[in-house]
Design an enzyme around this catalytic site. Structure first.
Site, PDB file in Angstrom:
ATOM      1  CB  CYS A 115      -1.106   0.086   1.273  1.00 34.65           C
ATOM      2  SG  CYS A 115      -2.075  -1.448   1.244  1.00 34.65           S
ATOM      3  CG  HIS A 147      -3.352   3.193   1.917  1.00 31.96           C
ATOM      4  ND1 HIS A 147      -3.854   2.444   1.009  1.00 31.96           N
ATOM      5  CD2 HIS A 147      -3.108   2.026   3.054  1.00 31.96           C
ATOM      6  CE1 HIS A 147      -4.286   1.265   1.201  1.00 31.96           C
ATOM      7  NE2 HIS A 147      -3.504   1.005   2.310  1.00 31.96           N
ATOM      8  CG  ASN A 154      -6.683  -1.268   1.612  1.00 30.97           C
ATOM      9  OD1 ASN A 154      -5.882  -0.850   0.767  1.00 30.97           O
ATOM     10  ND2 ASN A 154      -6.022  -1.476   2.907  1.00 30.97           N
TER      11      ASN A 154
HETATM   12  O1  UT7 Z   1      -3.596  -1.316   3.758  1.00 29.69           O
HETATM   13  C1  UT7 Z   1      -3.140  -2.068   4.811  1.00 29.69           C
HETATM   14  C2  UT7 Z   1      -3.470  -1.385   6.078  1.00 29.69           C
HETATM   15  N1  UT7 Z   1      -4.328  -2.084   6.656  1.00 29.69           N
HETATM   16  C3  UT7 Z   1      -4.838  -1.439   7.770  1.00 29.69           C
HETATM   17  O2  UT7 Z   1      -4.882  -0.299   7.871  1.00 29.69           O
HETATM   18  C4  UT7 Z   1      -5.829  -2.479   8.516  1.00 29.69           C
HETATM   19  C5  UT7 Z   1      -5.784  -1.691  10.301  1.00 29.69           C
HETATM   20  N2  UT7 Z   1      -6.597  -2.435  10.986  1.00 29.69           N
HETATM   21  C6  UT7 Z   1      -8.116  -1.803  11.145  1.00 29.69           C
HETATM   22  O3  UT7 Z   1      -8.427  -1.202  10.144  1.00 29.69           O
HETATM   23  C7  UT7 Z   1      -8.663  -2.676  12.047  1.00 29.69           C
HETATM   24  O4  UT7 Z   1      -8.117  -3.362  13.093  1.00 29.69           O
HETATM   25  C8  UT7 Z   1      -9.838  -3.766  11.435  1.00 29.69           C
HETATM   26  C9  UT7 Z   1     -10.943  -2.982  10.832  1.00 29.69           C
HETATM   27  C10 UT7 Z   1      -9.220  -4.597  10.647  1.00 29.69           C
HETATM   28  C11 UT7 Z   1     -10.463  -4.263  12.690  1.00 29.69           C
HETATM   29  O5  UT7 Z   1     -11.190  -3.249  13.448  1.00 29.69           O
HETATM   30  P1  UT7 Z   1     -10.922  -3.411  15.178  1.00 29.69           P
HETATM   31  O6  UT7 Z   1     -11.581  -2.377  15.723  1.00 29.69           O
HETATM   32  O7  UT7 Z   1      -9.311  -3.458  15.374  1.00 29.69           O
HETATM   33  O8  UT7 Z   1     -11.573  -4.618  15.432  1.00 29.69           O
HETATM   34  P2  UT7 Z   1     -10.861  -6.090  16.317  1.00 29.69           P
HETATM   35  O9  UT7 Z   1      -9.900  -6.775  15.363  1.00 29.69           O
HETATM   36  O10 UT7 Z   1     -10.490  -5.390  17.429  1.00 29.69           O
HETATM   37  O11 UT7 Z   1     -12.110  -6.854  16.418  1.00 29.69           O
HETATM   38  C12 UT7 Z   1     -13.242  -6.598  17.433  1.00 29.69           C
HETATM   39  C13 UT7 Z   1     -14.401  -7.545  17.384  1.00 29.69           C
HETATM   40  C14 UT7 Z   1     -13.732  -9.108  17.496  1.00 29.69           C
HETATM   41  O12 UT7 Z   1     -14.432  -9.672  18.277  1.00 29.69           O
HETATM   42  P3  UT7 Z   1     -14.560 -10.085  19.822  1.00 29.69           P
HETATM   43  O13 UT7 Z   1     -13.098 -10.905  19.921  1.00 29.69           O
HETATM   44  O14 UT7 Z   1     -14.464  -8.797  20.515  1.00 29.69           O
HETATM   45  O15 UT7 Z   1     -15.642 -10.792  20.228  1.00 29.69           O
HETATM   46  C15 UT7 Z   1     -13.667  -9.504  16.203  1.00 29.69           C
HETATM   47  O16 UT7 Z   1     -13.962 -11.006  16.198  1.00 29.69           O
HETATM   48  O17 UT7 Z   1     -14.826  -7.590  16.171  1.00 29.69           O
HETATM   49  C16 UT7 Z   1     -14.999  -9.018  15.537  1.00 29.69           C
HETATM   50  N3  UT7 Z   1     -14.789  -8.914  14.022  1.00 29.69           N
HETATM   51  C17 UT7 Z   1     -16.007  -8.554  13.312  1.00 29.69           C
HETATM   52  N4  UT7 Z   1     -17.402  -8.460  13.728  1.00 29.69           N
HETATM   53  C18 UT7 Z   1     -18.064  -8.349  12.675  1.00 29.69           C
HETATM   54  C19 UT7 Z   1     -13.658  -8.832  13.354  1.00 29.69           C
HETATM   55  N5  UT7 Z   1     -14.178  -8.474  12.019  1.00 29.69           N
HETATM   56  C20 UT7 Z   1     -15.468  -8.409  12.092  1.00 29.69           C
HETATM   57  C21 UT7 Z   1     -16.521  -8.257  11.055  1.00 29.69           C
HETATM   58  N6  UT7 Z   1     -17.795  -8.217  11.335  1.00 29.69           N
HETATM   59  N7  UT7 Z   1     -15.958  -8.230   9.636  1.00 29.69           N
END
Ligand code: UT7
Length: 334
Positions: free
Chosen positions: A118, A259, A289
């Site tokens: 990216c 990005h 993205n």
């Molecule tokens: O271009 C490369 C650069 N990449 C990025 O910039 C990505 C950077 N990271 C992010 O944007 C975020 O970390 C994400 C959008 C990927 C995830 O958001 P988050 O707020 O960090 O969520 P999390 O991983 O802490 O997950 C929170 C909860 C989890 O459930 P529990 O363990 O709290 O019960 C996940 O299992 O949300 C759950 N979860 C979802 N729920 C519904 C994870 N993905 C999903 C989903 N739908 N798609």
């Protein structure tokens, strides 16, 4: 910046973009994995993403974006000296830039791929600039294009909601006035494990005593929280460094062009740099993205809508797998 030696400054004189026609919204995704429009919108800002059809390729979407950029710059493909394709998803592991060169009919141009995930567009911009600054080339086409939908695990809700396909392009030209004001590029391979699209070898015995590896690429894996933390900490730093090199401060910035990974990252970086929301370019709701394409795709939309004007100061920053990150400060136009 005025130059002692004329003609080795850089001007970005054209932009273009292309995205596949098929769109998948969050509602559609929730038929595929356990998620909801509410979760995706509130955690990422993404509402829909474009997905390449089997008949699309990196070469076709990149060529379409390129044609727009070349036309805006007032050039023809025959004027190009160099084509750089920033991509992580080439149609051919040997590279796709040459195919684009052939497709465009840019007979004179040398063409190669550049892979920095990216950050590819920002790394490509700085790479292209070196060829102009040394006086070697005058007209360079830089494309960022990716079809990540080919490489996403469509059963992994932590990643499949994020990515989309697209292409964006710019033309850089030698200019008496240097419009590339500063940059800073970084890599940290010790954090590589947080975001991968890795080749996984399978041992294959050839003859007695000779075993080689033949495998394939596994879908994207990501530790979202680590990548998020990395982005909100490192992106403001690298932007401040690039602005310092340009002898500018955040108040001089007309547009923050990050990005397009996550609206929360855009907001957090804007907050940290105290850049107001109306200067932060965002189109990720429509595209998700798109990796190396995201910066030039957003740039092209803002230019074509007349928001970005000639002479506006833009700070662009890419970040992602590698890990890689970087920023470039430039003024739009000649
Ligand atoms: O271009 C490369 C650069 N990449 C990025 O910039 C990505 C950077 N990271 C992010 O944007 C975020 O970390 C994400 C959008 C990927 C995830 O958001 P988050 O707020 O960090 O969520 P999390 O991983 O802490 O997950 C929170 C909860 C989890 O459930 P529990 O363990 O709290 O019960 C996940 O299992 O949300 C759950 N979860 C979802 N729920 C519904 C994870 N993905 C999903 C989903 N739908 N798609």
């Amino acid at each position: 910046m005025n130059l002692k030696q004329p003609g080795i400054g850089i001007a970005i004189t054209g932009s273009g973009s292309a995205a596949p026609v098929h769109s998948l919204d969050n509602q559609g995704l929730s038929q595929l994995v356990e998620t909801s429009d509410e979760w995706i919108t509130s955690r990422t800002g993404i509402r829909e993403r474009r997905l390449a059809a089997p008949t699309d390729s990196v070469t076709t979407i990149a060529s379409e974006a390129a044609r727009g950029a070349i036309a805006m710059a007032g050039l023809t493909p025959a004027d190009l000296d160099l084509i750089i394709l920033a991509t992580s998803t080439a149609d051919d592991l040997f590279g796709s830039a040459s195919q684009i060169q052939g497709e465009l009919g840019a007979q004179k141009a040398v063409a190669f791929d550049l892979t920095a995930a990216c950050s590819g567009f920002v790394f490509g911009l700085v790479t292209a600039a070196q060829f102009i600054r040394t006086g070697v080339y005058q007209n360079i086409l830089l494309i960022g294009a990716d079809i990540l939908s080919r490489w996403v695990d469509w059963s992994d809700r932590r990643t499949c909601i994020l990515f989309g396909d697209g292409a964006g392009a710019v033309v850089l030209q030698a200019n008496d006035r240097d419009r590339l004001l500063g940059f800073e590029l970084r890599s940290d391979g010790t954090q590589n494990k947080y975001l991968n699209l890795a080749y996984v070898p399978q041992p294959k015995p050839l003859i007695d005593g000779v075993t080689i590896a033949q495998g394939g690429f596994h879908p994207i894996t990501m530790n979202g929280q680590e990548v998020y933390r990395f982005a909100v900490r490192r992106v403001p730093e690298v932007i401040e460094k690039a602005l310092f090199r340009a002898n500018l401060s955040t108040e001089d910035v007309d547009w923050l062009l990050l990005h397009q990974a996550n609206q929360r990252i855009l907001d957090a970086v804007g907050d940290r740099l105290q850049i107001p929301a109306d200067k932060i370019i965002s189109n990720l709701a429509k595209y998700g993205n798109t990796s190396a394409a995201s910066i030039p795709l957003a740039l092209d939309e803002e230019v074509r809508q007349g928001h970005i004007q000639c002479g506006d100061t833009i700070v662009a920053s890419g970040f992602g797998a590698g890990l890689t990150w970087g920023a470039a400060v430039f003024q739009w136009g000649r």
